[in-house]
Write a protein that holds these residues in place. Structure first.
Motif, PDB file in Angstrom:
ATOM      1  N   LYS A   1       0.836  -1.205   0.000  1.00  0.00           N
ATOM      2  CA  LYS A   1       0.000   0.000   0.000  1.00  0.00           C
ATOM      3  C   LYS A   1       0.872   1.258   0.000  1.00  0.00           C
ATOM      4  O   LYS A   1       0.651   2.181  -0.786  1.00  0.00           O
ATOM      5  CB  LYS A   1      -0.920  -0.002   1.228  1.00  0.00           C
ATOM      6  CG  LYS A   1      -1.857   1.181   1.289  1.00  0.00           C
ATOM      7  CD  LYS A   1      -2.727   1.127   2.527  1.00  0.00           C
ATOM      8  CE  LYS A   1      -3.590   2.376   2.615  1.00  0.00           C
ATOM      9  NZ  LYS A   1      -4.343   2.457   3.864  1.00  0.00           N
ATOM     10  N   GLU A   2       1.881   1.281   0.866  1.00  0.00           N
ATOM     11  CA  GLU A   2       2.779   2.436   0.929  1.00  0.00           C
ATOM     12  C   GLU A   2       3.518   2.625  -0.396  1.00  0.00           C
ATOM     13  O   GLU A   2       3.671   3.752  -0.873  1.00  0.00           O
ATOM     14  CB  GLU A   2       3.783   2.260   2.067  1.00  0.00           C
ATOM     15  CG  GLU A   2       3.163   2.365   3.455  1.00  0.00           C
ATOM     16  CD  GLU A   2       4.109   1.906   4.565  1.00  0.00           C
ATOM     17  OE1 GLU A   2       5.265   1.530   4.271  1.00  0.00           O
ATOM     18  OE2 GLU A   2       3.675   1.907   5.730  1.00  0.00           O
ATOM     19  N   THR A   3       3.991   1.518  -0.961  1.00  0.00           N
ATOM     20  CA  THR A   3       4.722   1.585  -2.230  1.00  0.00           C
ATOM     21  C   THR A   3       3.807   2.088  -3.340  1.00  0.00           C
ATOM     22  O   THR A   3       4.200   2.959  -4.125  1.00  0.00           O
ATOM     23  CB  THR A   3       5.300   0.202  -2.603  1.00  0.00           C
ATOM     24  OG1 THR A   3       6.146  -0.243  -1.533  1.00  0.00           O
ATOM     25  CG2 THR A   3       6.089   0.262  -3.893  1.00  0.00           C
ATOM     26  N   ASN A   4       2.593   1.560  -3.417  1.00  0.00           N
ATOM     27  CA  ASN A   4       1.640   2.014  -4.441  1.00  0.00           C
ATOM     28  C   ASN A   4       1.317   3.494  -4.288  1.00  0.00           C
ATOM     29  O   ASN A   4       1.255   4.222  -5.284  1.00  0.00           O
ATOM     30  CB  ASN A   4       0.357   1.185  -4.393  1.00  0.00           C
ATOM     31  CG  ASN A   4       0.538  -0.177  -5.023  1.00  0.00           C
ATOM     32  OD1 ASN A   4       1.407  -0.378  -5.864  1.00  0.00           O
ATOM     33  ND2 ASN A   4      -0.283  -1.132  -4.619  1.00  0.00           N
ATOM     34  N   GLU A   5       1.117   3.953  -3.059  1.00  0.00           N
ATOM     35  CA  GLU A   5       0.818   5.358  -2.824  1.00  0.00           C
ATOM     36  C   GLU A   5       2.000   6.239  -3.223  1.00  0.00           C
ATOM     37  O   GLU A   5       1.826   7.289  -3.839  1.00  0.00           O
ATOM     38  CB  GLU A   5       0.432   5.590  -1.362  1.00  0.00           C
ATOM     39  CG  GLU A   5      -0.947   5.059  -1.020  1.00  0.00           C
ATOM     40  CD  GLU A   5      -1.278   5.130   0.469  1.00  0.00           C
ATOM     41  OE1 GLU A   5      -0.453   5.640   1.266  1.00  0.00           O
ATOM     42  OE2 GLU A   5      -2.371   4.667   0.833  1.00  0.00           O
ATOM     43  N   ALA A   6       3.220   5.799  -2.871  1.00  0.00           N
ATOM     44  CA  ALA A   6       4.411   6.568  -3.222  1.00  0.00           C
ATOM     45  C   ALA A   6       4.567   6.656  -4.737  1.00  0.00           C
ATOM     46  O   ALA A   6       4.816   7.736  -5.289  1.00  0.00           O
ATOM     47  CB  ALA A   6       5.655   5.935  -2.591  1.00  0.00           C
ATOM     48  N   TYR A   7       4.410   5.528  -5.419  1.00  0.00           N
ATOM     49  CA  TYR A   7       4.559   5.538  -6.873  1.00  0.00           C
ATOM     50  C   TYR A   7       3.436   6.290  -7.563  1.00  0.00           C
ATOM     51  O   TYR A   7       3.646   6.922  -8.589  1.00  0.00           O
ATOM     52  CB  TYR A   7       4.705   4.114  -7.425  1.00  0.00           C
ATOM     53  CG  TYR A   7       6.158   3.721  -7.475  1.00  0.00           C
ATOM     54  CD1 TYR A   7       6.935   3.997  -8.596  1.00  0.00           C
ATOM     55  CD2 TYR A   7       6.764   3.120  -6.392  1.00  0.00           C
ATOM     56  CE1 TYR A   7       8.274   3.676  -8.629  1.00  0.00           C
ATOM     57  CE2 TYR A   7       8.107   2.786  -6.415  1.00  0.00           C
ATOM     58  CZ  TYR A   7       8.852   3.064  -7.530  1.00  0.00           C
ATOM     59  OH  TYR A   7      10.185   2.760  -7.563  1.00  0.00           O
TER      60      TYR A   7
END
Length: 196
Positions: A58-64
């Motif tokens: 989730k964090e990675t998707n939000e960052a990207y």
């Protein structure tokens, strides 16, 4: 592994179980309670194992998503500008062709009426048609047609293209409605297991 071994044991009991009398319902109910607790415990364990990964995803998707936003906008803006230019050029070309067509029609009518053309036709220069493909050393863009649709009168849509809203119907049936045209509604027995 402990949960799995317990599940295998319960599956074996279920396969061998025979319910022939009302008394047979008690041990079956006990097993269903154990099964419900075991299912809940296994699901909680699964969630516990997955939670750190899901949070990281989730964090990675939000960052990207945030990182990609400017490039996505650049892509959209550039595409829109290319298409707007192509449309403008197409409309100019169509108007130029229309002017020439009208001038030629007028000249032909004058020729028919008088037997001669008294003034020069003076056709306007027509801009070249926009290329369907632009190729550079870095890449290629090409224009193609995309078919789209929207409903303008639902009543006229063929029945085989209308979709039943299963969620909405389920809510109505669970709320107690007993008749919906074209839909069979019935009740069937099911078991609810409450554990202690």
């Amino acid at each position: 592994m402990v949960f799995y071994n317990e599940a295998i044991r319960l599956q074996k009991y279920a396969e061998e179980r025979s319910i022939a009398t009302a008394e047979d319902l008690k041990p079956a109910t006990d097993d269903l309670s154990i099964i419900a607790k075991l299912k809940k415990a296994m699901e909680e364990k699964r969630k516990t194992y997955l939670q750190p990964f899901q949070e990281h995803v989730k964090e990675t998707n939000e960052a990207y998503k945030a990182l990609m936003q400017p490039i996505e906008q650049a892509d959209i803006i550039t595409r829109q500008k290319i298409l707007a230019f192509q449309l403008k050029q197409k409309l100019i070309r169509e108007e130029q062709e229309k002017i020439n067509r009208l001038r030629m029609e007028a000249a032909q009518k004058e020729m028919k009426l008088r037997g001669e053309i008294t003034e020069s036709v003076n056709l306007v220069e027509v801009i070249p048609e926009m290329p369907k493909k632009v190729q550079t050393e870095l890449g290629t863009t090409s224009t193609f047609k995309v078919r789209k649709w929207e409903v303008i009168d639902f009543a006229l849509v063929p029945n085989d293209l209308k979709v039943v809203d299963a969620g909405k119907i389920t809510k109505l049936v669970k709320a107690g409605i007993s008749f919906i045209a074209g839909i069979h509604i019935w009740e069937e027995d099911s078991l609810r297991i409450n554990t202690k």
